[in-house]
Write an enzyme that holds these catalytic residues in place. Sequence first.
Site, PDB file in Angstrom:
ATOM      1  N   GLY A 108     -10.287  27.680   3.633  1.00  0.00           N
ATOM      2  CA  GLY A 108      -9.982  26.982   2.390  1.00  0.00           C
ATOM      3  C   GLY A 108      -9.895  27.891   1.181  1.00  0.00           C
ATOM      4  N   GLY A 109     -10.836  28.812   1.039  1.00  0.00           N
ATOM      5  CA  GLY A 109     -10.824  29.720  -0.102  1.00  0.00           C
ATOM      6  C   GLY A 109      -9.602  30.626  -0.092  1.00  0.00           C
ATOM      7  CB  SER A 110      -7.992  32.600   2.606  1.00  0.00           C
ATOM      8  OG  SER A 110      -9.082  33.464   2.856  1.00  0.00           O
ATOM      9  CG  ASP A 134      -8.115  34.523   7.240  1.00  0.00           C
ATOM     10  OD1 ASP A 134      -7.645  35.331   8.065  1.00  0.00           O
ATOM     11  OD2 ASP A 134      -9.106  33.808   7.483  1.00  0.00           O
ATOM     12  CB  ALA A 137     -16.050  24.958   7.764  1.00  0.00           C
ATOM     13  N   GLY A 138     -14.962  28.213   8.438  1.00  0.00           N
ATOM     14  CA  GLY A 138     -13.953  28.925   9.213  1.00  0.00           C
ATOM     15  C   GLY A 138     -12.574  28.308   9.124  1.00  0.00           C
ATOM     16  N   PRO A 162     -13.878  21.766   3.655  1.00  0.00           N
ATOM     17  CG  PRO A 162     -15.105  20.546   5.196  1.00  0.00           C
ATOM     18  CD  PRO A 162     -13.706  20.936   4.855  1.00  0.00           C
ATOM     19  CE  LYS A 218      -8.700  30.490   9.312  1.00  0.00           C
ATOM     20  NZ  LYS A 218      -9.701  30.801  10.362  1.00  0.00           N
TER      21      LYS A 218
END
Length: 279
Positions: free
Chosen positions: A96-98, A129, A92-93, A89, A9
């Site tokens: 991805g993990g969420s 998120d 990085a904001g 990545p 996102k």
Amino acid sequence: MTVYESPAKINLALLVEAPRGDGLHPLESLVQTVEWLDLLEVEESEEDNLVIDGADLDPESNLVTRSLKAIRDRGFVPPLDIRLDKQIPTGAGLGGGSSNSAATLLAAAEKGRLRRSVAEEVAPSMGADVPLFLIGGTLLIGGIGDQLESLQPLSGFAVAVVVPKFELSTVEVYRRWDEMEGPEGETIAPRLLPPGLRDGIPIRNDLTPAALDLEQTLADFMADVRLRWGGPVLMTGSGSACFGFFPDPDEAVDAARSVEDLCRAAIGVGLRSRGVAPR
């Protein structure tokens, strides 16, 4: 085996308010999922197993493992063999993990024949998120990230997303923002924006001043990218990834390639109208 798409996102806008008594920051954010994908390959197995390709992450403490454990507290889920192909990545904001957490909750609910609402109920406990990735598309987020409103999907432009060769900690960026007494980010002039973004919420990121103060090389990175692109460059989330607007995916891809030497990752992508989903 089922393959689940787990998108990134970007925060097209992120307006932050002073922290509440519990230390959490009320915010208003215009969020857009994009076609930059991690992939989760999931199949039933005799025992749980998680393999992560493309990133040095601990399978035992990863959000995938934690999400699987959390949803099992709400109903039966068979043992799963999961392979996570990381393309988004970390640090990085880009969420991805969420997103991986949301994809795991969806996959577990489907493999366990649980209602989708079970995944939706568990998602907030895994991170602020995570719920947005179960919806995806264009979203207006409020409160402390717990108020989600689906908007008419944006269209008519693509984005180039670039990640510098350093990471930023969300906790540290917010702490610095508090120390700086809550500065506002620079608002992008409407004439420099795609038509769909010219009305409504101001397009700015209030965490940018704190990130710039915390990581001195971020200013040079954004300036170099801005010079090559000839247009506005915004930071997403708490950084360090940044993005710019382009008329179509082909131009976005060309723009990303033009700054690859500055980045650890660069990609031109279209907007995505959904969240995590089976491929």
